[in-house]
Write an enzyme that holds these catalytic residues in place. Sequence first.
Site, PDB file in Angstrom:
ATOM      1  N   LYS A 164     -10.246  -1.204  10.444  1.00 17.32           N
ATOM      2  CA  LYS A 164     -10.380  -2.377   9.557  1.00 17.32           C
ATOM      3  C   LYS A 164     -10.666  -3.641  10.357  1.00 17.32           C
ATOM      4  O   LYS A 164     -10.866  -4.707   9.799  1.00 17.32           O
ATOM      5  CB  LYS A 164      -9.116  -2.551   8.717  1.00 17.32           C
ATOM      6  CG  LYS A 164      -8.903  -1.339   7.795  1.00 17.32           C
ATOM      7  CD  LYS A 164      -7.816  -1.563   6.808  1.00 17.32           C
ATOM      8  CE  LYS A 164      -7.311  -0.267   6.245  1.00 17.32           C
ATOM      9  NZ  LYS A 164      -8.004   0.141   5.027  1.00 17.32           N
ATOM     10  N   CYS A 195      -4.695   2.523  -3.730  1.00 16.84           N
ATOM     11  CA  CYS A 195      -3.454   2.993  -3.075  1.00 16.84           C
ATOM     12  C   CYS A 195      -2.320   1.998  -3.287  1.00 16.84           C
ATOM     13  O   CYS A 195      -1.529   1.731  -2.362  1.00 16.84           O
ATOM     14  CB  CYS A 195      -3.657   3.236  -1.577  1.00 16.84           C
ATOM     15  SG  CYS A 195      -4.849   4.505  -1.230  1.00 16.84           S
ATOM     16  N   HIS A 214       0.869  -1.183   0.000  1.00 18.23           N
ATOM     17  CA  HIS A 214       0.000   0.000   0.000  1.00 18.23           C
ATOM     18  C   HIS A 214       0.909   1.237   0.000  1.00 18.23           C
ATOM     19  O   HIS A 214       2.020   1.193   0.541  1.00 18.23           O
ATOM     20  CB  HIS A 214      -0.822  -0.060   1.287  1.00 18.23           C
ATOM     21  CG  HIS A 214      -1.893   0.960   1.423  1.00 18.23           C
ATOM     22  ND1 HIS A 214      -1.641   2.260   1.814  1.00 18.23           N
ATOM     23  CD2 HIS A 214      -3.233   0.882   1.245  1.00 18.23           C
ATOM     24  CE1 HIS A 214      -2.782   2.923   1.884  1.00 18.23           C
ATOM     25  NE2 HIS A 214      -3.771   2.109   1.540  1.00 18.23           N
ATOM     26  N   ASP A 262       3.271  -4.385   7.561  1.00 21.50           N
ATOM     27  CA  ASP A 262       2.004  -3.663   7.515  1.00 21.50           C
ATOM     28  C   ASP A 262       0.886  -4.695   7.657  1.00 21.50           C
ATOM     29  O   ASP A 262       0.610  -5.460   6.734  1.00 21.50           O
ATOM     30  CB  ASP A 262       1.917  -2.919   6.172  1.00 21.50           C
ATOM     31  CG  ASP A 262       0.558  -2.283   5.944  1.00 21.50           C
ATOM     32  OD1 ASP A 262      -0.365  -2.515   6.745  1.00 21.50           O
ATOM     33  OD2 ASP A 262       0.426  -1.558   4.936  1.00 21.50           O
ATOM     34  N   GLN A 296      -4.379  -5.242   6.715  1.00 26.28           N
ATOM     35  CA  GLN A 296      -5.389  -6.149   6.157  1.00 26.28           C
ATOM     36  C   GLN A 296      -5.362  -7.520   6.817  1.00 26.28           C
ATOM     37  O   GLN A 296      -6.111  -8.409   6.402  1.00 26.28           O
ATOM     38  CB  GLN A 296      -5.167  -6.307   4.636  1.00 26.28           C
ATOM     39  CG  GLN A 296      -5.404  -5.051   3.855  1.00 26.28           C
ATOM     40  CD  GLN A 296      -6.835  -4.552   3.918  1.00 26.28           C
ATOM     41  OE1 GLN A 296      -7.769  -5.328   4.152  1.00 26.28           O
ATOM     42  NE2 GLN A 296      -7.039  -3.269   3.714  1.00 26.28           N
TER      43      GLN A 296
HETATM   44  N1  PMP Z   1      -1.821  -0.572   4.515  1.00 23.53           N
HETATM   45  C1  PMP Z   1      -2.780  -1.327   3.987  1.00 23.53           C
HETATM   46  C2  PMP Z   1      -2.431  -2.699   3.491  1.00 23.53           C
HETATM   47  C3  PMP Z   1      -4.080  -0.849   3.895  1.00 23.53           C
HETATM   48  O1  PMP Z   1      -5.035  -1.591   3.349  1.00 23.53           O
HETATM   49  C4  PMP Z   1      -4.362   0.443   4.385  1.00 23.53           C
HETATM   50  C5  PMP Z   1      -5.756   1.024   4.302  1.00 23.53           C
HETATM   51  N2  PMP Z   1      -6.339   0.919   3.050  1.00 23.53           N
HETATM   52  C6  PMP Z   1      -3.330   1.180   4.949  1.00 23.53           C
HETATM   53  C7  PMP Z   1      -2.068   0.647   4.997  1.00 23.53           C
HETATM   54  C8  PMP Z   1      -3.549   2.562   5.494  1.00 23.53           C
HETATM   55  O2  PMP Z   1      -4.367   2.470   6.607  1.00 23.53           O
HETATM   56  P1  PMP Z   1      -4.978   3.798   7.280  1.00 23.53           P
HETATM   57  O3  PMP Z   1      -5.613   4.563   6.155  1.00 23.53           O
HETATM   58  O4  PMP Z   1      -5.958   3.283   8.262  1.00 23.53           O
HETATM   59  O5  PMP Z   1      -3.851   4.536   7.888  1.00 23.53           O
END
Ligand code: PMP
Length: 407
Positions: A224, A362, A121, A198, A201
Amino acid sequence: MNHAAIRSQFPLLNCLQEEDYPLCYLDNAATAQKPAMVLQAMDAFYRQQNANVHRGSYQLSAAATAAVEASRDKLQRFINAEQRQEVIFTHGTTESLNMLAYGLEPQLQAGDLILVDSAAHHANIVPWQQLALRTGAQVVPIPLDEELRLDDAACKLLLAKRPKIVALSHVSNVLGTVNNITALCQRIRAAGAISVVDGAQAVAHLPVDVQALGCDFYAFSGHKMYGPTGVGILWGKLAQLEQLTPMLTGGEMIKTVSFSGSTFGALPHRLEAGTPPIAEIIGLAAAVDFLTQFVDANSRQHEQRLLQQLRDGLLAMPAVELYAAHADNLGAIAFNIRGEHHHDVGALLDQQGIAIRCGHHCAMPLMSLMALNGCCRASLGIYNNEQDVARFLAALQQTIALLTEEI
Ligand code: PMP
């Protein structure tokens, strides 16, 4: 507890939409819906307990402080952290990863390598790029193989170059592919690098045990995993956290302040400057309670069966192009309708009450590796059921018919 009883705990899912059909929510990878126990915990805090933490010399503030620290203990148990000071409250995965990229700066030199998962991401790419710009380090993507998994051979070669930091996703937010973090972290450790995972997910879909994973840092978001937005966790091994330069400085994190200089306090507060998101931290603890009480091997199997049902249904549609739909994926499935724009697909599904996400998710580097400008993603939560999947598949058939109709 049966599945209907789990679903009934989510008020939003029981609301009717304009067209009078219940919401079919398949965008859980973006954010999950919240169970009543999370909403109630936050509401109760504001109604009965609202005060700032760590400052007050009165009972209400002491109670708020105790509630936040009890949440930390709960989160510690949830991810099996060795020590409670290893659990740092942040505003989410993005902030956790930025704190790391900032905090690790003194440990980097020009020419150092930072390896980053190609499927990451943007939150796990851009902070490392910024760190590289500041230090003269170099960000090198770890390639994916033909199945869009991390390329094992390439990974070995890159680790032999003795990188300083390796940043991985636990579960891809686009494809749902899962990295074998335990095996990767063993190798990263052997190569002398710092591992950053990270887990945004992962936490809603599999039990996370940071000690068993063997990483140095693990980041995730509350929203999430059925908790509120605005709160997340940075977990790190104590010795690693102690070496981080705080990205944010100010109140709550100091030991002494004078105009000749300031000293910083101990972990975890050293990395938690300012008023924390107190109600959200309490809501996150309620989400942990929800997961602990209602999510077990059975419910995880249920989620996997639904993913299989999604995969089989999509595979049966010749117009659909599926991406990396492996049997061991978690939570999400990515696809396109051949020759059609993903946003058209999303808009037509929305008209039928189905919420999925369309775009680059993203993950622009992953999109460009896949030679796509975007795709559709359906992603599951614990409350989804067979009817949701069947409704989605039927609506997608209808969408294909509409889009491919000769006019
Ligand atoms: N990493 C991953 C794999 C994600 O799916 C997301 C959220 N889409 C993020 C980071 C960023 O998370 P947040 O917007 O809650 O900071």
